[in-house]
Design a protein around this motif. Structure first.
Motif, short mmCIF file in Angstrom:
data_model
loop_
_atom_site.label_atom_id
_atom_site.label_comp_id
_atom_site.label_asym_id
_atom_site.label_seq_id
_atom_site.Cartn_x
_atom_site.Cartn_y
_atom_site.Cartn_z
N UNK A 174 41.35 -45.38 -78.18
CA UNK A 174 40.96 -45.25 -78.81
C UNK A 174 40.10 -46.18 -79.74
N UNK A 175 38.53 -45.79 -80.55
CA UNK A 175 37.89 -47.24 -80.42
C UNK A 175 38.03 -48.09 -81.74
N UNK A 176 38.05 -49.57 -81.51
CA UNK A 176 38.17 -50.16 -83.60
C UNK A 176 36.27 -51.22 -82.81
N UNK A 177 36.11 -51.48 -83.80
CA UNK A 177 34.69 -52.00 -83.96
C UNK A 177 35.27 -53.24 -84.54
N UNK A 178 34.23 -54.58 -84.98
CA UNK A 178 34.42 -55.34 -85.20
C UNK A 178 33.34 -56.54 -85.93
N UNK A 179 33.17 -57.01 -86.66
CA UNK A 179 31.43 -58.07 -87.49
C UNK A 179 32.11 -59.04 -87.72
N UNK A 180 31.96 -59.83 -87.79
CA UNK A 180 31.19 -61.06 -88.68
C UNK A 180 30.18 -61.44 -88.89
N UNK A 181 30.35 -61.68 -90.72
CA UNK A 181 28.71 -61.93 -90.93
C UNK A 181 29.18 -63.15 -91.41
N UNK A 182 27.29 -63.30 -92.33
CA UNK A 182 27.33 -64.90 -92.22
C UNK A 182 28.64 -66.09 -92.50
N UNK A 183 28.78 -65.28 -93.95
CA UNK A 183 29.93 -65.37 -94.86
C UNK A 183 31.39 -65.69 -94.15
N UNK A 184 31.53 -65.35 -93.28
CA UNK A 184 32.94 -65.82 -92.02
C UNK A 184 33.77 -64.65 -92.42
N UNK A 185 33.57 -63.84 -92.59
CA UNK A 185 34.23 -62.09 -93.05
C UNK A 185 34.53 -61.84 -92.13
N UNK A 186 35.46 -60.74 -91.44
CA UNK A 186 35.63 -60.47 -90.54
C UNK A 186 35.99 -58.87 -90.89
N UNK A 187 35.15 -57.95 -91.14
CA UNK A 187 35.10 -56.42 -90.84
C UNK A 187 35.66 -55.41 -89.74
N UNK B 221 28.59 -54.83 -77.03
CA UNK B 221 27.71 -54.88 -77.97
C UNK B 221 27.50 -53.84 -77.98
N UNK B 222 27.05 -53.25 -79.41
CA UNK B 222 26.38 -52.24 -79.95
C UNK B 222 24.86 -52.02 -80.12
N UNK B 223 24.47 -50.76 -81.44
CA UNK B 223 23.65 -50.45 -81.21
C UNK B 223 23.40 -51.39 -82.34
N UNK B 224 23.63 -51.74 -83.54
CA UNK B 224 23.73 -52.62 -84.91
C UNK B 224 23.96 -54.03 -84.69
N UNK B 225 23.35 -54.88 -84.74
CA UNK B 225 23.51 -56.29 -84.47
C UNK B 225 24.69 -56.58 -85.25
N UNK B 226 25.79 -58.16 -84.45
CA UNK B 226 26.35 -58.48 -84.85
C UNK B 226 27.92 -57.10 -84.52
N UNK B 227 27.83 -56.29 -84.51
CA UNK B 227 28.88 -55.12 -84.23
C UNK B 227 29.33 -55.03 -82.97
N UNK B 228 30.45 -55.76 -82.84
CA UNK B 228 30.86 -55.59 -81.07
C UNK B 228 32.10 -54.43 -80.52
N UNK B 229 32.33 -53.76 -79.68
CA UNK B 229 33.90 -53.11 -79.94
C UNK B 229 34.50 -54.13 -79.59
N UNK B 230 36.11 -53.80 -79.64
CA UNK B 230 36.80 -54.54 -78.69
C UNK B 230 36.66 -53.80 -77.34
N UNK B 231 36.85 -54.56 -75.92
CA UNK B 231 37.29 -53.20 -75.25
C UNK B 231 38.26 -52.74 -75.16
N UNK B 232 38.41 -52.27 -73.74
CA UNK B 232 39.96 -51.68 -73.78
C UNK B 232 40.47 -52.61 -73.07
#
Length: 609
Positions: free
Chosen positions: A142-155, A191-202
């Motif tokens: 099962x996949x999970x992606x995450x992203x931290x923006x300039x404001x320090x939020x975590x998606x 890493x992904x094709x979207x800057x800053x978006x990472x996969x949580x690895x297995x």
């Protein structure tokens, strides 16, 4: 089975933002939805109801309401864990496997992950500690992606497309991933094709607390061959383990079906599962059609087979939709066929079993035969082989030349996984902005270091388990099933099965003539020998032939001459590659398809949206 999304960071209109993120993945869970918003935390879930249809709603809370969980997947040992936790004093309010995560986290903390058997990503919000804890299953089903923006939020979320609905997400192409993709045919690594978006690895967890994000691995697969048993003993153990795993993976409150191709993996699975329905797709071209076999085999095991033949027109018409659902470009032509078999199965059932993982566990890929073929060539001193390879590299890339180039390097310098489409010389010619900052071997090298001293097949299996299986096999399995609101379960990819497979010596897996030796022997106890011994075909798709037809070659040529193609590639070289293939001078279909799929994906995410 569900889809999860969320973010940590207080904003106006948090409910509206979260709903937008959830709507983007509605296909993962059409049966219901749930939200939790409090302080900086926003958690959302879309549900596909499989277990405890009435009581399994999410987000779910523990007894005192302090912990909230959203969960995507299935925990196959939830019943035994429930019993253990009840003995420890925990009170359960549902029959759902989701609740095990809450009480297990209360009781064992992060050590819960060592006890789980299943496929999962989940997120737990601790209201008192203001802490978010997320984890991904041991093999990355099962996949999970995450992203931290300039404001320090975590998606975070099950699919990247959900981030597009968040105003704090900045959609930018990560062009550095493109050269890696051209070698792997998928987007490898974290890493992904979207800057800053990472996969949580297995087999990793991540924890967000006080604005600090920690990511850590909690489990590592290891191969440790045991020479003390005979082939017959291994076959018996595999048979026992697979029977138990298939039964565990059938736990559901809805009907379960099974995919069926002409290969041993799905045939063995279908025979063990005793389901009522199997599902197959094929093509009008008999060379690429498995529907007759599936019908015959299904009759043999006494189940009904649902077969569907894909037309070229609908195959090509759905490419944009399929690349959109992938989140990142994937050039595996079989993924399109997988979309259709999931679509057909979803008309009849909510859950299907599939054979992913057997090749990595039991030595199934034909490339694993390579250490046993022309082995005398490897006895030539390496410096001489390097010189021969350097000369061969300047010649046209035909079969014999490719052999000389490959064998001019040690395994760890040449093997990056089951697919290696383009070398650096080819990519330099094709790409406008070629970068060698990260080479494919930079990703595969750590896996060779971790298996140093083990035989070549074991090293290749380990590399594929960590790269190819996660980046290609499991990506398309998850995205194509969820695109059709179908839960796909993979009984080979089970911790107990791996605990057995990791101990089988290579001589009982692969020789120069045969792959999956012990597993085929185990399968023969259940299915006919002609099926168990059948040569691996993969998922055959007639793209090579279609690309020589004027109608479809024109579609690709149009893509090769768009502004997007001009932005990234040497367009003259793209057209030359296509012309060579059409004329029959070169078989370039995989390279053409890889670039074409990137352009189709780019159009979906950066031109249309």
């Amino acid at each position: 089975m569900c889809g999860i999304v969320g973010f940590v960071g207080e904003r106006d209109n948090m409910q509206q933002i979260l709903q937008g993120m959830m709507d983007a993945i509605a296909h993962r869970g059409p049966d219901g939805q749930g939200q939790f918003i409090e302080g900086p935390a926003a958690l959302g879930q879309r549900r596909l109801s499989i277990i405890d249809l009435e009581g399994g709603k999410q987000p779910m809370f523990n007894e005192d309401g302090n912990l909230a969980v959203i969960f995507n997947g299935e925990i196959y040992n939830f019943q035994e864990l429930t019993a253990e936790l009840m003995r420890a004093g925990h009170t359960f309010a549902t029959r759902s496997d989701t609740e095990v995560l809450l009480h297990g986290y209360e009781e064992w903390g992060k050590d819960l992950l060592q006890r789980l058997r299943g496929m999962f990503t989940f997120a737990i919000w601790d209201r008192r500690e203001q802490t978010l804890f997320c984890a991904r299953d041991h093999f990355g089903i099962k996949p999970l992606y995450y992203y931290r923006n300039e404001d320090g939020e975590l998606l975070f979320g099950s699919e990247i497309k959900s981030f597009l609905a968040h105003p704090g997400f900045k959609k930018e192409l990560n062009e550095e991933q493109l050269p890696l993709y051209l070698s792997y045919q998928y987007s490898p690594g974290e890493n992904t094709f979207f800057k800053g978006v990472k996969k949580l690895m297995p087999a990793h967890w991540m924890e967000w607390k006080n604005g600090t994000l920690t990511v850590q691995r909690y489990w590592q697969p290891r191969f440790s061959p045991d020479d003390s048993k005979t082939l017959e003993e291994w076959e018996q153990e595999i048979g026992d383990a697979m029977k138990e795993s298939v039964q565990a993976h059938k736990i559901a409150d809805v009907e379960v079906g099974s995919f069926l191709s002409s290969g041993v993996d799905s045939s063995y699975m279908a025979a063990l599962a005793h389901v009522d329905k199997t599902f197959t797709v094929g093509f009008a071209n008999k060379q690429y059609d498995e529907t007759d076999y599936a019908k015959e085999f299904s009759e043999h095991i006494g189940v009904k087979n649902y077969a569907y033949r894909i037309t070229p027109e609908e195959y090509w018409a759905n490419l944009g939709k399929i690349q959109y659902h992938m989140d990142e470009p994937l050039a595996d032509a079989a993924s399109v066929a997988l979309y259709f078999v999931n679509r057909e199965a979803a008309k009849q059932v909510k859950v299907c079993l599939s054979g992913e993982g057997a090749d990595e566990f039991f030595g199934g890929y034909n490339i694993y035969k390579e250490p046993f073929t022309v082995s005398w060539y490897d006895r030539i001193p390496l410096p001489i082989r390097r010189v021969i390879g350097a000369v061969a590299e300047k010649l046209p890339p035909v079969h014999g030349v490719n052999f000389l180039v490959r064998r001019s390097k040690p395994l760890e310098e040449r093997y990056i996984g089951n697919t290696n489409l383009m070398d650096e010389r080819r990519k330099k010619k094709l790409l406008k902005h070629y970068s060698s900052r990260t080479l494919p071997t930079d990703l595969s090298r750590p896996y060779f270091a971790q298996t140093k001293g083990q035989d070549a097949v074991t090293q290749m299996e380990y590399c594929d388990l960590n790269l190819w299986m996660v980046g290609d096999i499991l990506l398309k399995a998850d995205k194509m099933s969820m695109a059709n609101s179908l839960e796909l379960r993979v009984p080979f990819l089970d911790r107990r099965v791996f605990e057995l497979a990791c101990r089988i010596p290579t001589r009982h897996k692969v020789t120069a003539e045969q792959t999956k030796i012990a597993m085929r022997g185990a399968a023969e106890q259940t299915i006919p020998a002609k099926t168990a011994d059948k040569k691996k075909l993969g998922f055959p798709v007639p793209v090579r032939a279609w690309l020589r037809e004027e109608k479809y070659a024109a579609v690709v040529r149009d893509a090769f001459n768009t502004p997007a193609a001009e932005q990234f590639f040497n367009v003259k070289e793209l057209n030359r590659m296509l012309d060579q293939h059409i004329s029959g001078k070169r078989d370039n279909w995989r390279q053409i398809w890889c670039i074409f799929m990137f352009l189709v994906w780019y159009d979906e995410y950066f031109v249309k949206r």
